[in-house]
Design an enzyme around this catalytic site. Structure first.
Site, short mmCIF file in Angstrom:
data_model
loop_
_atom_site.label_atom_id
_atom_site.label_comp_id
_atom_site.label_asym_id
_atom_site.label_seq_id
_atom_site.Cartn_x
_atom_site.Cartn_y
_atom_site.Cartn_z
N TYR A 146 -1.05 13.25 -4.72
CA TYR A 146 -0.36 13.08 -3.55
C TYR A 146 -0.55 14.23 -2.67
O TYR A 146 -1.65 14.82 -2.34
CB TYR A 146 1.25 12.78 -3.92
CG TYR A 146 1.35 11.65 -4.77
CD1 TYR A 146 0.80 10.40 -4.49
CD2 TYR A 146 2.27 11.75 -5.90
CE1 TYR A 146 1.12 9.18 -5.17
CE2 TYR A 146 2.46 10.81 -7.09
CZ TYR A 146 1.84 9.43 -6.35
OH TYR A 146 2.17 8.44 -7.21
N LYS A 190 -2.57 2.67 -10.38
CA LYS A 190 -3.43 2.50 -9.03
C LYS A 190 -5.00 2.88 -9.25
O LYS A 190 -5.57 2.31 -8.44
CB LYS A 190 -2.96 3.39 -8.09
CG LYS A 190 -1.50 3.14 -7.58
CD LYS A 190 -0.84 4.20 -6.67
CE LYS A 190 0.51 3.94 -6.32
NZ LYS A 190 1.18 5.04 -5.46
N SER A 216 2.03 5.04 -11.02
CA SER A 216 1.12 5.30 -10.06
C SER A 216 -0.30 5.47 -10.71
O SER A 216 -1.37 5.51 -9.99
CB SER A 216 1.05 6.41 -9.22
OG SER A 216 2.27 5.86 -8.06
N VAL A 243 5.12 9.04 -11.43
CA VAL A 243 6.51 9.44 -11.43
C VAL A 243 6.96 9.24 -12.78
O VAL A 243 8.21 9.86 -13.01
CB VAL A 243 7.19 8.96 -10.42
CG1 VAL A 243 6.78 9.58 -8.94
CG2 VAL A 243 7.57 7.66 -10.36
N TYR A 280 2.23 -5.66 -7.96
CA TYR A 280 2.24 -3.89 -7.93
C TYR A 280 3.44 -3.46 -8.92
O TYR A 280 3.08 -2.41 -9.74
CB TYR A 280 2.78 -3.79 -6.41
CG TYR A 280 2.83 -2.09 -6.17
CD1 TYR A 280 1.80 -1.00 -6.42
CD2 TYR A 280 4.17 -1.57 -5.95
CE1 TYR A 280 2.10 0.15 -6.23
CE2 TYR A 280 4.58 -0.40 -6.06
CZ TYR A 280 3.41 0.62 -6.16
OH TYR A 280 3.57 1.97 -6.01
#
Length: 318
Positions: A253, A76, A73, A271, A201
């Site tokens: 998060y 992103k 992530s 992660v 993605y």
């Protein structure tokens, strides 16, 4: 007027990094790696690495800094950079900028807000950002994708790829992400085919970097878009500040508030165990340790960053 970079006491930084590595080495049984994605659950959990790239151009590292890991992530941030550079504030018509009180892979909030994800760093938000990147015109003038962007900012053309995360047809990312993509499409907030969005993605999540490479990749975020690696059409001062703001409020998060309290830096986790943190006008910091907390953030990485900001006085809150 450009902001003045903050000089770093290199000897003090080296001492701090050495002491942090020594402390991480004596911590045992600190948790487990992510086991919901292929290729991550079997990583040795006693690994730890840290690299600090200073605004002066110095690199200070410790631990397993040459071991590659999937950025997951953290990608992103780079995808959002491409989207914002191409479309500016138009992006925020399709993605929110608020922290989420739900897990990063929750589908509930997406339905509640009729296909508009809460922010670009949770999974549904990242999928919409990928859709936006896919829709850039051919003459957009930026990098083709996240991999090309990273190759430029790292300065290397041989970035790795964790093949277990993504198969050639892009179908290993999981049914839940596809469910979110389909829900966004049902609300007309996904303009391309779901499989095309999923492929982009999972490919960006599967990119492997070392801590050294990740710290180099984040340099454009630390000082007005300047990375010391040549001009780049996809970054500028305003954009880097906006990205840092989102990383501070949404980058960890549902643990973003706790992270801000303990570490006090804009950051984005993945992660795979990596965290990219930015000390504005001072340093780009990468840490990696695969053991995760309940929110999917690196336990040792967070602890190391807390110790580093305390020792160096780098918290944005003083």
């Amino acid at each position: 007027m450009a902001k003045k970079a903050r000089r770093v006491d290199l000897d003090h930084l080296k001492q701090a990094v050495d002491e942090i590595v020594a402390r991480m080495d004596v911590i045992e049984d600190f948790g487990k790696a992510a086991d919901h994605l292929e290729g991550l659950g079997d990583i040795e959990t006693d690994r730890f690495a840290i690299t600090v790239a200073t605004v002066d151009g110095d690199l200070v590292s410790g631990g397993d800094t040459d071991v590659p890991f999937a950025i997951q992530s953290i990608s992103k941030v780079f995808a959002l950079t491409l989207a914002l550079r191409a479309y500016g504030d138009e992006v925020w018509k399709r993605v929110g900028r608020e922290p989420s009180g739900d897990p990063f892979n929750s589908i509930v909030d997406l339905e509640r807000h009729k296909g508009i994800p809460r922010n670009p760093f949770i999974n549904p938000g990242a999928l919409v950002v990928c859709d936006i990147v896919l829709g850039r015109p051919k003459d957009h003038g930026g990098h083709a994708d996240v991999r090309a962007f990273l190759e430029h900012h790292v300065g290397e053309k041989t970035l790795g790829r964790l093949k277990e995360i993504v198969t050639e047809d892009g179908k290993s990312a999981g049914y839940l992400n596809r469910a979110m993509a389909n829900l966004a499409k049902a609300f007309d907030n996904l303009h391309h085919d779901v499989e095309a969005v999923m492929k982009l993605y999972v490919e960006q999540c599967a990119i492997e970097l070392t801590c050294r490479q990740l710290a180099l990749a984040g340099r454009y975020l630390m000082h007005d878009g300047i990375d010391g690696n040549g001009e780049d059409p996809d970054v500028d001062a305003k954009l880097s500040r906006r990205l840092n703001a989102l990383m501070m409020t949404c980058g960890q998060y549902d643990g973003s508030g706790e992270f801000a309290y303990r570490v006090g830096l804009p950051a984005k986790s993945g992660v795979g165990g990596g965290i990219l943190a930015i000390a504005p006008d001072t340093a780009s910091i990468a840490v990696w340790s695969p053991t995760l907390d309940e929110n999917g953030n690196s336990l040792l990485g967070t602890l190391a960053l807390e110790q580093l900001t305390t020792r160096m006085g780098w918290s944005v809150f003083g």
